[in-house]
Design a protein around this motif. Structure first.
Motif, PDB file in Angstrom:
ATOM      1  N   ALA A 136       0.831  -1.199   0.000  1.00 37.30           N
ATOM      2  CA  ALA A 136       0.000   0.000   0.000  1.00 37.30           C
ATOM      3  C   ALA A 136       0.869   1.253   0.000  1.00 37.30           C
ATOM      4  O   ALA A 136       0.622   2.207  -0.741  1.00 37.30           O
ATOM      5  N   LEU A 137       1.916   1.259   0.836  1.00 39.43           N
ATOM      6  CA  LEU A 137       2.787   2.436   0.905  1.00 39.43           C
ATOM      7  C   LEU A 137       3.485   2.673  -0.430  1.00 39.43           C
ATOM      8  O   LEU A 137       3.609   3.807  -0.885  1.00 39.43           O
ATOM      9  N   LEU A 138       3.933   1.577  -1.043  1.00 44.97           N
ATOM     10  CA  LEU A 138       4.618   1.735  -2.315  1.00 44.97           C
ATOM     11  C   LEU A 138       3.660   2.243  -3.387  1.00 44.97           C
ATOM     12  O   LEU A 138       4.037   3.045  -4.250  1.00 44.97           O
ATOM     13  N   TYR A 139       2.417   1.786  -3.310  1.00 49.10           N
ATOM     14  CA  TYR A 139       1.427   2.279  -4.267  1.00 49.10           C
ATOM     15  C   TYR A 139       1.217   3.774  -4.043  1.00 49.10           C
ATOM     16  O   TYR A 139       1.143   4.559  -4.986  1.00 49.10           O
ATOM     17  N   GLY A 140       1.157   4.142  -2.773  1.00 46.63           N
ATOM     18  CA  GLY A 140       0.986   5.555  -2.455  1.00 46.63           C
ATOM     19  C   GLY A 140       2.151   6.377  -2.981  1.00 46.63           C
ATOM     20  O   GLY A 140       1.991   7.518  -3.429  1.00 46.63           O
ATOM     21  N   TYR A 141       3.333   5.803  -2.954  1.00 46.88           N
ATOM     22  CA  TYR A 141       4.522   6.525  -3.405  1.00 46.88           C
ATOM     23  C   TYR A 141       4.568   6.623  -4.925  1.00 46.88           C
ATOM     24  O   TYR A 141       4.784   7.699  -5.488  1.00 46.88           O
TER      25      TYR A 141
ATOM     26  N   THR B 223      10.898   3.035 -11.858  1.00 48.79           N
ATOM     27  CA  THR B 223      10.932   4.281 -12.629  1.00 48.79           C
ATOM     28  C   THR B 223      10.574   5.462 -11.734  1.00 48.79           C
ATOM     29  O   THR B 223      11.209   6.525 -11.809  1.00 48.79           O
ATOM     30  N   ALA B 224       9.573   5.270 -10.880  1.00 53.58           N
ATOM     31  CA  ALA B 224       9.153   6.363 -10.010  1.00 53.58           C
ATOM     32  C   ALA B 224      10.285   6.772  -9.081  1.00 53.58           C
ATOM     33  O   ALA B 224      10.521   7.955  -8.853  1.00 53.58           O
ATOM     34  N   PHE B 225      11.016   5.769  -8.549  1.00 54.32           N
ATOM     35  CA  PHE B 225      12.101   6.093  -7.624  1.00 54.32           C
ATOM     36  C   PHE B 225      13.226   6.810  -8.360  1.00 54.32           C
ATOM     37  O   PHE B 225      13.782   7.799  -7.881  1.00 54.32           O
ATOM     38  N   ALA B 226      13.533   6.281  -9.568  1.00 55.80           N
ATOM     39  CA  ALA B 226      14.638   6.875 -10.323  1.00 55.80           C
ATOM     40  C   ALA B 226      14.301   8.300 -10.743  1.00 55.80           C
ATOM     41  O   ALA B 226      15.172   9.167 -10.787  1.00 55.80           O
TER      42      ALA B 226
ATOM     43  N   SER C 243      10.585   8.893   1.884  1.00 56.92           N
ATOM     44  CA  SER C 243      10.329   8.090   3.089  1.00 56.92           C
ATOM     45  C   SER C 243       9.253   7.045   2.864  1.00 56.92           C
ATOM     46  O   SER C 243       9.332   5.925   3.383  1.00 56.92           O
ATOM     47  N   LEU C 244       8.228   7.397   2.072  1.00 57.75           N
ATOM     48  CA  LEU C 244       7.163   6.434   1.807  1.00 57.75           C
ATOM     49  C   LEU C 244       7.746   5.196   1.111  1.00 57.75           C
ATOM     50  O   LEU C 244       7.407   4.059   1.430  1.00 57.75           O
ATOM     51  N   PHE C 245       8.636   5.472   0.177  1.00 55.62           N
ATOM     52  CA  PHE C 245       9.260   4.383  -0.573  1.00 55.62           C
ATOM     53  C   PHE C 245      10.054   3.466   0.361  1.00 55.62           C
ATOM     54  O   PHE C 245       9.926   2.244   0.315  1.00 55.62           O
ATOM     55  N   PHE C 246      10.845   4.071   1.239  1.00 50.92           N
ATOM     56  CA  PHE C 246      11.694   3.229   2.089  1.00 50.92           C
ATOM     57  C   PHE C 246      10.873   2.485   3.135  1.00 50.92           C
ATOM     58  O   PHE C 246      11.182   1.338   3.465  1.00 50.92           O
ATOM     59  N   LEU C 247       9.808   3.137   3.640  1.00 54.55           N
ATOM     60  CA  LEU C 247       8.919   2.408   4.559  1.00 54.55           C
ATOM     61  C   LEU C 247       8.309   1.212   3.842  1.00 54.55           C
ATOM     62  O   LEU C 247       8.278   0.090   4.372  1.00 54.55           O
ATOM     63  N   GLY C 248       7.838   1.454   2.626  1.00 49.54           N
ATOM     64  CA  GLY C 248       7.239   0.366   1.860  1.00 49.54           C
ATOM     65  C   GLY C 248       8.249  -0.730   1.586  1.00 49.54           C
ATOM     66  O   GLY C 248       7.962  -1.921   1.757  1.00 49.54           O
ATOM     67  N   LEU C 249       9.462  -0.343   1.214  1.00 46.95           N
ATOM     68  CA  LEU C 249      10.524  -1.316   0.946  1.00 46.95           C
ATOM     69  C   LEU C 249      10.776  -2.170   2.192  1.00 46.95           C
ATOM     70  O   LEU C 249      10.848  -3.392   2.124  1.00 46.95           O
ATOM     71  N   GLY C 250      10.858  -1.504   3.335  1.00 50.35           N
ATOM     72  CA  GLY C 250      11.135  -2.221   4.575  1.00 50.35           C
ATOM     73  C   GLY C 250      10.035  -3.215   4.898  1.00 50.35           C
ATOM     74  O   GLY C 250      10.305  -4.384   5.202  1.00 50.35           O
TER      75      GLY C 250
END
Lengths: 520, 527
Positions: free
Chosen positions: A213-218, A229-232, A240-247
């Motif tokens: 869900a967090l990654l979708y939000g990001y 692609t979004a991260f790059a 932070s949303l990305f890293f929380l989702g990754l974790g």
């Protein structure tokens, strides 16, 4: 309703290439046929028909995977990823599923027939439970359940979006929770294993879902390539949303592979489950979970490599150390193999940390090699028995080499392979992941890896000491005479373990040629 | 690579014992005599073939002979590459000589184990195959495979046929060796990755020797290899597994273990550590030499304090391995050749010593020195053999070890004077530990009534000892044929490390020599 009909005109029907998803179709069909067999075929024929359907389905799906070997596509509107790594791992899972069905089909070992309970719903300690022990019946639902689980695993490794991956995760896990509770002997232990696995598994699924869900939000997409692609492309905004989702996603996946510190379910579940199911979990689930882990970290988080590598370093080191050290204190064969599997997860994670082509192919080779050795080892475990069922306590294995040298010799060979002695597949695998890790700059990890390998060698060698160098116990275990099924499994595992140790080139080529992951 | 010698001798010498092992394994369980004869035939056949190989070996030809190289695992650049130079020739010959001796010596011991006798002989022959592979490999991966795989048959031999504390000893042996081996694995991988970065990944010695490795990396890789070899050799302070393994092994196993298997460590110094990591070898040489000298003195002192005959022999080996390591790292061709010759001589002398001690122990059912006393009166021939073999071990002039010990000391003296002087003390101590042991077990009045009934040397035992006694004398009197083959290989090894013999001080003073001094001594010529 006209409004809905009008709306249907806007949504294009997804184009489905049935050829590209044929392995899934075959598996799904086989599982459904299994359910129907359960409903309509008379009980005396049911077991044989179920075995036939399961084996045919798995073999058919393997054929379908083999036919797709050079495909590189994202069928079903990008929901699935049919690519080299996905197909290699699917094929591996199907092989392990096939071998596990053979183990499950064995009936000669237990005087009361098979490793599975007659009726899983009967409470232990009640009158029904006593009556059940004498019955030669068997819960044949296990076969379609196993095929369903394999289906989930194949979806898991071929998922191109996190949502499909989650569906795969659930489809593979739910049947396993059930299967874990089906042991004929030691019912309480088995049910405890099932409940524990279910609770912790559900917990980890929740982590996975939250991360999703967090990654979708990001990223605004659940597509793996889209997340990368979004991260790059993200400059200036917070990550932070990305890293929380990754974790959170990592927690869910690391739970499934059994990496420390999310490994604590493995020994209990491995010990309590019926041994053929344990074998299946230790091999199939491991491959599936690693497949998903590799895909997520290489594709979705590929652009964030420099951020997650320190995390994975730590996890890999912890896993290797915890697995090898705790295995030393074990007195139960299945628990020892469980902790050994934790240590092996650590070794495979070094291939992940390498984050290069060599790392991917090495990890995949390792999974294949480790799987066959483990299947063989668990097959041997099913054969060593006491009147109460399997003789799993290590003290019962004293002097086994004197009593049945061939069986003990096979087990010793599997243990040497797990310890990574040259001329076995275990050494080739270890060499492959370690060289990939050094190439990827993770030399420190390899040093930890070799030291923990030396620690791990201690408990493997200890079992060899028990089997060969000590006097047999007076009331030692009996060695059951297996039917064709288990003998075939042990023979196959021996052959593969030796072959991949001496002439691994063909399989290494296959794993090497599987690169790259598909994006899109 | 030399054009001479196209016969694939290494493969043949490895294949014959392996085929023998398979045949021995197939013999019926009840007919251990068939298994024994098969094993003897296979090992004698290997010996004969090894002699033929040695005869075809061109002593002056440079490089490896009888080379073979086939692609094995192309994914990692691994090749099945084998070849023989003077050093490997000497050690393969040692393996080929000792194996039939061990087979014959274990004729009865193998019956005493917990497992069928045929397994003993099969494991022994498998060990021989892997040893030939270790000494003949010219591919680091192949070497590593044989090096590690060799542990398993030895582990099973000690654990299945050994003495009372056999499983402890077997475990200790396995874990020590495996630990060293795994550190070496990390170094092997590191070496491979360095070669990948400089072109293509390979394990072939010839290509790896040409790599340019930065000195920091060299140090680590050197240590990875060195620790593995130091454990295997074993060098002080990595030696503690040897007394246990040596004492608890069946006699034949101990001969194999201490006589040949341990040579893999010192062989590794010369074949891998020095040519592959020349700078690191020079950096660490003073430390290695210090450890070697400590080992010589410590091994000798501890040997004197032993009450168990087999442990005593094991500790004498620790001292002898100190001499060998000293010779390897002194970087002079005398010391290096002496070290290789010492490896062969130690295999013969200590092997023979283990056998004599084993004969005594099996007669008395005890390895305790205190269980003997005045035995020379009862078994004069056996006692004489003990004395003779002991003399060879303490480097009596005229016997084999003297030549090698002398060469090592002379070669070391030119570069490391203090070390050579300290090591020379080891000779005195050697005389002590051998003679004290001989005195306590053989001389004086008969202490135990039980020793009165002991049998003297049997015919089989005489046959076991005869070849060793012959070689001990022959190599003591005329070591030239062996040295002629060893020295060029040792010089080639040190040339790879850019270490040349120091110019003798006299030549440096002599005006005629002044002109050639700079070019002849090279960069590393100063002692």
């Amino acid at each position: 309703m006209p409004a809905l009909v009008r709306g249907a005109g806007v949504i294009a029907t997804p184009s489905v290439s049935y050829r590209q998803i044929s392995p899934l179709v075959v598996l799904f069909a086989a599982a459904l046929v299994g359910v129907l067999v359960e409903a309509f075929v008379p009980s005396r024929l049911r077991r044989r028909v179920q075995i036939g359907v399961a084996l045919l389905g798995l073999a058919g799906a393997f054929g379908a995977v083999a036919a797709l070997h050079a495909t590189h596509a994202v069928p079903v509107e990008g929901a699935l990823a049919v690519d080299g790594p996905g197909l290699f791992l699917s094929g591996t899972i199907l092989l392990f599923g096939f071998v596990s069905v053979l183990l499950l089909a064995e009936r000669n070992l237990d005087s009361t027939g098979g490793a599975l309970v007659v009726d899983a719903a009967v409470l232990p300690g009640t009158q029904g439970a006593g009556a059940m022990l004498g019955s030669r019946g068997q819960q044949t639902e296990a076969y379609p359940l196993l095929v369903f689980s394999v289906l989930g695993m194949v979806i898991f490794v071929q998922a191109n979006t996190l949502l499909v991956m989650f569906i795969g995760l659930e489809v593979l896990s739910l049947p396993l929770y059930l299967l874990a509770g089906l042991a004929r002997r030691r019912r309480l232990l088995s049910q405890e294993a099932a409940v524990k696995y279910f609770l912790l598994g559900a917990f980890s699924s929740a982590f996975f879902l939250y991360g999703l869900a967090l990654l979708y939000g990001y990223a605004g997409t659940v597509n793996l390539g889209g997340i990368a692609t979004a991260f790059a492309g993200n400059v200036g905004r917070t990550d932070s949303l990305f890293f929380l989702g990754l974790g959170l996603l990592s927690v869910g996946l690391l739970f499934k592979v059994g990496a420390a510190p999310f490994h604590s379910w493995t020994p209990d579940v491995y010990q309590g489950s019926p041994t053929p199911v344990t074998a299946f979990m230790a091999t199939g689930t491991k491959v599936a979970a690693f497949g998903a882990l590799l895909r997520v970290f290489y594709v979705a988080f590929g652009t964030a490599r420099w951020d997650w590598r320190p995390l994975m370093w730590a996890v890999a080191i912890l896993t290797m150390v915890v697995g090898s050290v705790l295995a030393i204190t074990q007195t139960d064969v299945k628990r020892m193999l469980a902790y050994s599997s934790v240590a092996h997860v650590g070794f495979i994670l070094t291939g992940l940390v390498a984050a290069n082509r060599a790392g991917l192919s090495a990890a995949m080779f390792y999974l294949l090699a480790y799987g066959f050795t483990t299947l063989g080892a668990f097959a041997v475990v099913t054969l060593v028995r006491s009147p109460e069922g399997e003789a799993n306590h290590l003290s019962q294995w004293r002097g086994l080499g004197r009593r049945s040298p061939v069986l003990a010799g096979s087990f010793a060979f599997f243990l040497f392979a797990l310890a990574g002695i040259p001329l076995t597949s275990g050494f080739t695998g270890k060499f492959a992941v370690f060289q990939a890790a050094v190439r990827g700059g993770a030399t420190g990890l390899v040093v930890v890896g070799v030291i923990t390998s030396a620690v791990a060698a201690f408990f493997y060698a200890r079992v060899v000491v028990l089997m060969f160098f000590t006097e047999p116990a007076a009331d030692g275990p009996t060695v059951a005479v297996p039917s064709f099924y288990t003998s075939a499994v042990v023979g196959l595992a021996l052959a593969v373990t030796l072959l991949l140790g001496v002439f691994p080139q063909a399989v290494l080529n296959l794993a090497h040629g599987a690169w790259p992951f598909v994006y899109g | 690579m030399s054009a001479t010698g196209t016969t694939p001798w290494v493969t043949i010498l490895a294949a014959v014992p392996l085929a023998g092992a398979v045949l021995v394994g197939l013999t019926p369980r009840s007919r251990s005599d068939v298994a024994k004869v098969t094993a003897l035939v296979a090992s004698v056949a290997t010996l004969v073939l090894a002699i033929v190989m040695a005869a075809q070996f061109k002593s002056q030809a440079p490089g490896y002979q009888f080379v073979q190289s086939y692609s094995w695992i192309p994914a990692f650049g691994v090749r099945y590459a084998v070849g023989v130079d003077g050093i490997s020739l000497a050690l393969i010959a040692l393996v080929a000589v000792l194996t039939p001796v061990v087979v014959l010596a274990s004729w009865q011991d193998a019956e005493l184990g917990t497992r069928p006798p045929r397994l003993f002989f099969a494991l022994l022959l498998v060990t021989e195959t892997l040893l030939v592979g270790v000494f003949g490999a010219t591919d680091v991966f192949l070497f590593y495979v044989c090096f590690e795989a060799m542990l398993i048959p030895m582990y099973l031999l000690i654990g299945s046929y050994g003495g009372a504390r056999r499983s402890y000893a077997a475990m200790k042996f396995l874990l020590y060796s495996l630990f060293g081996g795994l550190l070496m694995l990390a170094a092997v991988i590191g070496l491979y990755v360095v070669s990948l970065h400089q072109g293509h990944g390979t394990f072939e010695l010839a290509s790896l020797e040409r790599l340019r490795i930065s000195s920091g990396v060299q140090d680590w890789l050197f240590l990875g290899f060195f620790v593995a070899f130091a454990i295997k050799a074993p060098l002080f302070p990595f030696h503690t597994w040897l007394p246990d393994a040596g004492a608890e092994s069946p006699t034949g196993g101990a001969v194999m273990l201490v006589g040949v298997l341990d040579k893999v460590g010192t062989f590794g110094f010369l074949r891998y550590c020095i040519p592959l990591f020349p700078e690191a070898s020079r950096t660490f040489a003073p430390y290695v030499i210090t450890l070697a000298v400590i080992g010589i003195l410590y091994g000798a002192l501890v040997a004197m304090a032993q009450r168990d005959l087999k442990r005593l022999v094991s500790y004498t080996s620790v001292a002898h391995f100190g001499f060998i390591a000293l010779g390897c790292f002194a970087f002079t061709s005398e010391a290096g050749s002496g070290a290789v010759l010492y490896m062969v001589n130690h295999g013969l002398s200590t092997g023979a010593l283990f056998l004599v001690v084993g004969f005594l122990a099996s007669r008395r059912s005890s390895r305790d020195i205190a269980a003997f006393g005045g035995v020379a009166k009862v078994t004069p021939v056996l006692a004489g053999l003990f004395l003779f073999v002991g003399m060879s071990s303490l480097a009596l002039p005229g016997l084999n070890t003297f030549v090698s010990e002398f060469l090592v000391l002379v070669g070391t003296f030119t570069r490391y004077r203090v070390a050579a002087i300290a090591a020379a003390l080891g000779i005195v101590l050697a005389a002590l530990y051998i003679l004290i042991a001989y005195q306590r077990t053989m001389q004086g009045p008969v202490v135990h009534q039980a020793t009165l009934g002991l049998r003297d040397l049997t015919t089989r035992e005489a046959w076991v000892m005869a070849p060793l006694v012959f070689l001990i004398v022959a190599l003591g009197v005329y070591p030239k044929p062996l040295l002629d083959r060893i020295t060029p290989a040792v010089q080639a090894t040190y040339a790879l490390a850019h270490r040349y013999d120091p110019t003798p001080p006299l030549a440096a003073v002599h005006p005629a020599a002044l002109g050639t001094r700079g070019s002849g001594a090279g960069g590393g010529g100063r002692p």
